[in-house]
Scaffold this motif. Structure first.
Motif, PDB file in Angstrom:
ATOM      1  N   GLY A  67       8.992  -3.051  -5.152  1.00 46.22           N
ATOM      2  CA  GLY A  67       8.509  -2.626  -6.463  1.00 46.22           C
ATOM      3  C   GLY A  67       8.342  -1.131  -6.616  1.00 46.22           C
ATOM      4  O   GLY A  67       8.580  -0.578  -7.686  1.00 46.22           O
ATOM      5  N   CYS A  68       7.922  -0.451  -5.547  1.00 49.84           N
ATOM      6  CA  CYS A  68       7.831   1.012  -5.624  1.00 49.84           C
ATOM      7  C   CYS A  68       8.697   1.643  -4.540  1.00 49.84           C
ATOM      8  O   CYS A  68       9.631   2.378  -4.835  1.00 49.84           O
ATOM      9  CB  CYS A  68       6.386   1.494  -5.515  1.00 49.84           C
ATOM     10  SG  CYS A  68       6.224   3.287  -5.380  1.00 49.84           S
ATOM     11  N   ALA A  69       8.395   1.371  -3.262  1.00 54.64           N
ATOM     12  CA  ALA A  69       9.031   2.104  -2.155  1.00 54.64           C
ATOM     13  C   ALA A  69      10.557   2.029  -2.211  1.00 54.64           C
ATOM     14  O   ALA A  69      11.244   3.055  -2.238  1.00 54.64           O
ATOM     15  CB  ALA A  69       8.524   1.569  -0.819  1.00 54.64           C
ATOM     16  N   VAL A 114       0.863  -1.189   0.000  1.00 56.19           N
ATOM     17  CA  VAL A 114       0.000   0.000   0.000  1.00 56.19           C
ATOM     18  C   VAL A 114       0.897   1.234   0.000  1.00 56.19           C
ATOM     19  O   VAL A 114       1.693   1.431   0.915  1.00 56.19           O
ATOM     20  CB  VAL A 114      -0.924   0.021   1.232  1.00 56.19           C
ATOM     21  CG1 VAL A 114      -1.811   1.259   1.209  1.00 56.19           C
ATOM     22  CG2 VAL A 114      -1.776  -1.246   1.274  1.00 56.19           C
ATOM     23  N   CYS A 115       0.758   2.045  -1.054  1.00 53.04           N
ATOM     24  CA  CYS A 115       1.640   3.189  -1.280  1.00 53.04           C
ATOM     25  C   CYS A 115       0.872   4.486  -1.037  1.00 53.04           C
ATOM     26  O   CYS A 115      -0.349   4.536  -1.180  1.00 53.04           O
ATOM     27  CB  CYS A 115       2.131   3.137  -2.725  1.00 53.04           C
ATOM     28  SG  CYS A 115       3.186   4.500  -3.217  1.00 53.04           S
ATOM     29  N   HIS A 116       1.600   5.540  -0.700  1.00 51.71           N
ATOM     30  CA  HIS A 116       0.980   6.848  -0.507  1.00 51.71           C
ATOM     31  C   HIS A 116       0.266   7.321  -1.771  1.00 51.71           C
ATOM     32  O   HIS A 116      -0.679   8.109  -1.712  1.00 51.71           O
ATOM     33  CB  HIS A 116       2.049   7.861  -0.086  1.00 51.71           C
ATOM     34  CG  HIS A 116       1.539   8.866   0.894  1.00 51.71           C
ATOM     35  ND1 HIS A 116       0.955  10.043   0.500  1.00 51.71           N
ATOM     36  CD2 HIS A 116       1.484   8.855   2.237  1.00 51.71           C
ATOM     37  CE1 HIS A 116       0.579  10.721   1.567  1.00 51.71           C
ATOM     38  NE2 HIS A 116       0.887  10.021   2.635  1.00 51.71           N
ATOM     39  N   THR A 117       0.696   6.813  -2.916  1.00 48.24           N
ATOM     40  CA  THR A 117       0.065   7.201  -4.182  1.00 48.24           C
ATOM     41  C   THR A 117      -1.417   6.835  -4.203  1.00 48.24           C
ATOM     42  O   THR A 117      -2.216   7.498  -4.857  1.00 48.24           O
ATOM     43  CB  THR A 117       0.802   6.527  -5.360  1.00 48.24           C
ATOM     44  OG1 THR A 117       2.167   6.876  -5.272  1.00 48.24           O
ATOM     45  CG2 THR A 117       0.261   6.987  -6.698  1.00 48.24           C
ATOM     46  N   GLU A 118      -1.796   5.790  -3.471  1.00 50.40           N
ATOM     47  CA  GLU A 118      -3.218   5.439  -3.411  1.00 50.40           C
ATOM     48  C   GLU A 118      -4.024   6.591  -2.796  1.00 50.40           C
ATOM     49  O   GLU A 118      -5.169   6.833  -3.181  1.00 50.40           O
ATOM     50  CB  GLU A 118      -3.421   4.151  -2.605  1.00 50.40           C
ATOM     51  CG  GLU A 118      -3.326   2.895  -3.450  1.00 50.40           C
ATOM     52  CD  GLU A 118      -1.907   2.410  -3.674  1.00 50.40           C
ATOM     53  OE1 GLU A 118      -1.438   2.488  -4.829  1.00 50.40           O
ATOM     54  OE2 GLU A 118      -1.252   1.961  -2.714  1.00 50.40           O
ATOM     55  N   GLY A 124      -3.064  -0.504  -6.651  1.00 54.80           N
ATOM     56  CA  GLY A 124      -2.046  -1.475  -6.232  1.00 54.80           C
ATOM     57  C   GLY A 124      -0.973  -1.654  -7.289  1.00 54.80           C
ATOM     58  O   GLY A 124      -1.183  -2.360  -8.272  1.00 54.80           O
ATOM     59  N   HIS A 125       0.200  -0.993  -7.101  1.00 58.70           N
ATOM     60  CA  HIS A 125       1.267  -1.095  -8.105  1.00 58.70           C
ATOM     61  C   HIS A 125       2.524  -1.772  -7.559  1.00 58.70           C
ATOM     62  O   HIS A 125       3.493  -1.939  -8.278  1.00 58.70           O
ATOM     63  CB  HIS A 125       1.595   0.289  -8.693  1.00 58.70           C
ATOM     64  CG  HIS A 125       1.942   1.324  -7.663  1.00 58.70           C
ATOM     65  ND1 HIS A 125       0.973   1.974  -6.935  1.00 58.70           N
ATOM     66  CD2 HIS A 125       3.121   1.805  -7.223  1.00 58.70           C
ATOM     67  CE1 HIS A 125       1.558   2.822  -6.095  1.00 58.70           C
ATOM     68  NE2 HIS A 125       2.860   2.733  -6.242  1.00 58.70           N
ATOM     69  N   GLU A 126       2.508  -2.159  -6.273  1.00 56.44           N
ATOM     70  CA  GLU A 126       3.646  -2.921  -5.704  1.00 56.44           C
ATOM     71  C   GLU A 126       3.224  -4.383  -5.663  1.00 56.44           C
ATOM     72  O   GLU A 126       2.774  -4.889  -4.640  1.00 56.44           O
ATOM     73  CB  GLU A 126       3.939  -2.446  -4.279  1.00 56.44           C
ATOM     74  CG  GLU A 126       4.753  -1.188  -4.197  1.00 56.44           C
ATOM     75  CD  GLU A 126       5.155  -0.840  -2.764  1.00 56.44           C
ATOM     76  OE1 GLU A 126       4.629  -1.452  -1.812  1.00 56.44           O
ATOM     77  OE2 GLU A 126       5.987   0.051  -2.605  1.00 56.44           O
ATOM     78  N   ARG A 167       2.642   8.106 -12.084  1.00 53.12           N
ATOM     79  CA  ARG A 167       3.613   7.348 -11.300  1.00 53.12           C
ATOM     80  C   ARG A 167       3.814   7.974  -9.942  1.00 53.12           C
ATOM     81  O   ARG A 167       3.522   9.132  -9.736  1.00 53.12           O
ATOM     82  CB  ARG A 167       4.967   7.330 -12.016  1.00 53.12           C
ATOM     83  CG  ARG A 167       5.122   6.117 -12.891  1.00 53.12           C
ATOM     84  CD  ARG A 167       6.414   6.174 -13.619  1.00 53.12           C
ATOM     85  NE  ARG A 167       6.285   7.052 -14.763  1.00 53.12           N
ATOM     86  CZ  ARG A 167       7.180   7.069 -15.743  1.00 53.12           C
ATOM     87  NH1 ARG A 167       8.228   6.309 -15.690  1.00 53.12           N
ATOM     88  NH2 ARG A 167       7.021   7.873 -16.762  1.00 53.12           N
ATOM     89  N   THR A 168       4.348   7.173  -9.067  1.00 53.22           N
ATOM     90  CA  THR A 168       4.748   7.714  -7.777  1.00 53.22           C
ATOM     91  C   THR A 168       5.971   8.563  -7.976  1.00 53.22           C
ATOM     92  O   THR A 168       6.916   8.089  -8.556  1.00 53.22           O
ATOM     93  CB  THR A 168       5.136   6.581  -6.818  1.00 53.22           C
ATOM     94  OG1 THR A 168       4.028   5.764  -6.621  1.00 53.22           O
ATOM     95  CG2 THR A 168       5.587   7.147  -5.493  1.00 53.22           C
ATOM     96  N   GLY A 221       6.043   1.292   9.030  1.00 55.48           N
ATOM     97  CA  GLY A 221       6.451   0.277   8.058  1.00 55.48           C
ATOM     98  C   GLY A 221       5.431   0.202   6.935  1.00 55.48           C
ATOM     99  O   GLY A 221       4.422   0.908   6.948  1.00 55.48           O
ATOM    100  N   ARG A 222       5.717  -0.658   5.934  1.00 53.95           N
ATOM    101  CA  ARG A 222       4.827  -0.774   4.790  1.00 53.95           C
ATOM    102  C   ARG A 222       3.645  -1.675   5.122  1.00 53.95           C
ATOM    103  O   ARG A 222       3.828  -2.765   5.670  1.00 53.95           O
ATOM    104  CB  ARG A 222       5.613  -1.383   3.613  1.00 53.95           C
ATOM    105  CG  ARG A 222       5.017  -1.140   2.236  1.00 53.95           C
ATOM    106  CD  ARG A 222       4.844   0.310   1.932  1.00 53.95           C
ATOM    107  NE  ARG A 222       5.012   0.650   0.525  1.00 53.95           N
ATOM    108  CZ  ARG A 222       4.883   1.887   0.076  1.00 53.95           C
ATOM    109  NH1 ARG A 222       4.578   2.880   0.888  1.00 53.95           N
ATOM    110  NH2 ARG A 222       5.061   2.155  -1.204  1.00 53.95           N
ATOM    111  N   GLY A 223       2.434  -1.238   4.776  1.00 52.66           N
ATOM    112  CA  GLY A 223       1.266  -2.103   4.856  1.00 52.66           C
ATOM    113  C   GLY A 223       1.193  -2.940   3.584  1.00 52.66           C
ATOM    114  O   GLY A 223       1.429  -2.425   2.493  1.00 52.66           O
TER     115      GLY A 223
HETATM  116 ZN   LIG Z   1       4.145   3.758  -5.075  1.00 49.30          ZN
END
Ligand SMILES: [Zn+2]
Ligand SMILES: [Zn+2]
Length: 379
Positions: free
Chosen positions: A159-161, A54-58, A76-78, A378-379, A344-346
């Motif tokens: 994948g992203c972070a 789960v990225c901040h981009t969401e 969902g891109h990661e 993109r992020t 941390g990352r969710g």
């Molecule tokens: Zn991202």
């Protein structure tokens, strides 16, 4: 934020088999829907999603700061998944998805700066359906094999972070060993940024408001500063009045951006990675007198993703995970992310029970049953 489950409460027999999170557009509440499992076309593979970060981009998509104009959209891109349909040699493989879709032919791609390709194709989770679903259809050339022994949940934030952090550090800031850097914001990108900077031989000051995030940063080897205190004064003290070589701005608020600028030494670099609705206000003279460098950083290249995967597989990089969540938890996780409560990352783990029937192979011809793409984001 409340999750709308109304469409998921029909009797099971009437429902198509795949659960997916759907964003309907800026300001609208995410929902979990049931959709047909997508069928891959030529050059595509179907992945069973094993984990999706789960990225901040969401939040940018929900707020409309980023609007690909493709609604409803499965975010969902990661993505980490197992190939369940596609070329026979790939079926059964576990892979990460390189979400960026550079054209490979333009001036920027040929220069190796594919992250700013102006002709980028639809990106899963950003401008075409992504990984907050039991299954996702992706181009075969976006797959990167998951090394043996690397857990899918642990791999998702690469994948992203982590790749974004690597690009900001090495592709944009050109980090040198021995430099002192500040990481403003200890979220999904900030944590791997701290780890990668330490690996690169830097001294790291991590700035965060929450005690849990500061504790995580400290555990990774950073010195920590309370964002709620006086970060400029603390940064000044920590560098004996010299200032830091670079600040990585992951917060980009009205409060953080002036502080980040004020922490820099002469010829220091401010690397802007995060963004929101706040504007960066600065008088040029402030930059001129100290030769401050302002640098934007966007996403990452495929080679940079491969490098963070290599580091993670070797045990040198391990992004802290806040927790594993079901698709139905997405709204709650996004609320926690927005409130700064995720340390941390969710990671979403869809846990699909559906099995793709053997009769589905070979894949459908190109064009049949394919989704619409949209403008790249993109992020
Ligand atoms: Zn991202
Ligand atoms: Zn290009």
């Amino acid at each position: 934020m409340q999750l709308d489950l109304s469409s998921a409460t029909r009797p099971a027999a009437q429902q198509p088999p795949m659960r997916a999170v759907r964003f309907d557009g800026p300001g609208l509440v995410p929902r979990v829907d049931r959709l047909p499992v997508p069928r891959p076309g030529e050059g595509e593979a179907l992945l069973r999603v094993l984990a999706a970060g789960v990225c901040h981009t969401e939040l940018q998509l929900l707020d409309g700061t980023l609007n690909p104009g493709v609604w409803p959209l499965t975010p969902g891109h990661e993505i980490v998944g197992e190939v369940v349909e596609g070329p026979a040699e790939l079926v059964g493989q576990r892979a990460l998805v390189y979400y960026s879709r550079p054209c490979g032919e333009c001036e920027w791609c040929l220069l190796g700066h594919e992250q700013v390709c102006p002709n980028a194709g639809p990106q899963p989770g950003l401008s075409t359906d992504g990984g907050f679903a039991e299954f996702v259809r992706v181009p075969i050339d976006s797959l990167m094999r998951l090394p043996e022994g690397l857990d899918p949940v642990q791999a998702a934030p690469l994948g992203c972070a982590a790749a974004t952090a690597y690009h900001a550090l090495h592709g944009v800031a050109r980090l040198q060993a021995g430099e002192t850097i500040a990481v403003y914001g200890v979220g999904g990108v900030g944590l791997p940024l701290i780890e990668l900077a330490m690996l690169g031989g830097a001294r790291v000051l991590a700035i965060a408001r929450s005690p849990e995030k500061r504790a995580l940063a400290r555990a990774l080897g950073a010195e920590v500063i309370d964002a709620g205190g006086d970060p400029v004064l603390e940064g000044c003290r920590a560098t004996r009045g010299q200032g830091v070589h670079a600040v990585f701005e992951l917060v980009a608020s009205d409060e953080s951006m002036p502080a980040a600028l004020a922490m820099l030494r002469r010829r220091g670099r401010l690397i802007l990675v995060g963004y929101g609705s706040a504007r960066l206000r600065v008088n040029p003279l402030e930059l001129v007198l100290r030769e401050t460098q302002l640098l934007g950083s966007l996403g990452n290249t495929r080679a940079e993703l491969a490098e963070v995967v290599r580091l993670a597989a070797g045990g040198a990089l391990k992004v802290p995970i806040a927790g594993q969540y079901a698709l139905e938890d997405v709204s709650a996780v996004l609320d926690a992310l927005r409130a700064g409560r995720l340390a941390g990352r969710g990671v979403i783990v869809p846990r699909s029970a559906f099995r793709v029937p053997r009769s589905w192979s070979p894949p459908l011809p190109l064009g049949e049953g394919r989704g619409e793409g949209g403008e790249a984001a993109r992020t």
